[in-house]
Design an enzyme around this catalytic site. Structure first.
Site, mmCIF file in Angstrom:
data_model
loop_
_atom_site.group_PDB
_atom_site.id
_atom_site.type_symbol
_atom_site.label_atom_id
_atom_site.label_comp_id
_atom_site.label_asym_id
_atom_site.label_seq_id
_atom_site.Cartn_x
_atom_site.Cartn_y
_atom_site.Cartn_z
ATOM 1 N N PRO A 183 11.237 4.497 11.124
ATOM 2 C CA PRO A 183 12.257 4.034 11.870
ATOM 3 C C PRO A 183 12.952 2.646 11.737
ATOM 4 C CG PRO A 183 10.498 4.358 13.257
ATOM 5 C CD PRO A 183 10.006 4.515 11.888
ATOM 6 N N CYS A 184 13.311 2.323 10.652
ATOM 7 C CA CYS A 184 13.843 0.958 10.200
ATOM 8 C C CYS A 184 15.100 0.694 11.250
ATOM 9 C CB CYS A 184 14.057 0.605 8.902
ATOM 10 S SG CYS A 184 15.121 1.976 7.988
#
Length: 170
Positions: A135-136
């Protein structure tokens, strides 16, 4: 040999890539660095078990569930430093955000000033080859700004809102 398939999502077409066992890539259509970690020797293959697992994970995610990153065998391709950053990203809980500086403080060697690592962390986050699952999109600038997102800031806003982050952040 690398394999790929596609998945139709609320954000548009997603390309999934695998080495045959693990997921090595997930890119939104038009994303920067799309397929950058795939070898030239690749073939479309829709029947791999990892693709069925990843598509199920994505369907649940887009339906508002919170599937765990650990449900999927992931093998993102990158340097040791980038691997460290991606491991930190995987630990960011749903509904929370962190800054590049927060991540830099976690990956900087003992005794180093984490501030000098923020730019390198930004590069690692931006080159995350398995978007959404790693989850950047949960990383923001130190001022609270959404900053860039390889898939587009509008998609980052969509993902953050899907996860319940509203207001100034999304």
């Amino acid at each position: 040999m690398h394999y790929f398939t596609t998945y139709d999502s609320p954000l548009g077409l997603i390309t999934l890539a695998s080495d045959g066992e693990s997921l090595i890539g997930l890119w939104l259509d038009g994303q920067k660095y799309h397929s950058a970690s795939m070898s030239e020797d690749k073939s479309k293959r829709d029947d791999l078990p990892i693709f069925a697992l990843a598509k199920n994970w994505l369907s649940r995610y887009f339906d508002g569930e919170k599937p765990s990153v650990s449900e999927l065998p992931l093998a993102p391709i990158g340097s040791a430093f980038r691997q460290d950053v991606w491991r930190v990203l995987c630990a960011i809980p749903y509904g929370e955000i962190v800054t590049y500086g927060n991540i830099a403080a976690q990956v900087a060697p003992d005794g180093s000033k984490s501030g000098s690592y923020s730019r390198a962390v930004g590069g690692a986050v931006g080159h995350n080859p398995i978007s959404i699952i790693i989850p950047c999109h949960r990383v923001i600038g130190s001022s609270g700004s959404l900053t860039g997102y390889a898939g587009g800031v509008d998609k980052k806003v969509f993902l953050l809102e899907l996860e319940g982050i509203k207001g100034d952040m999304a």
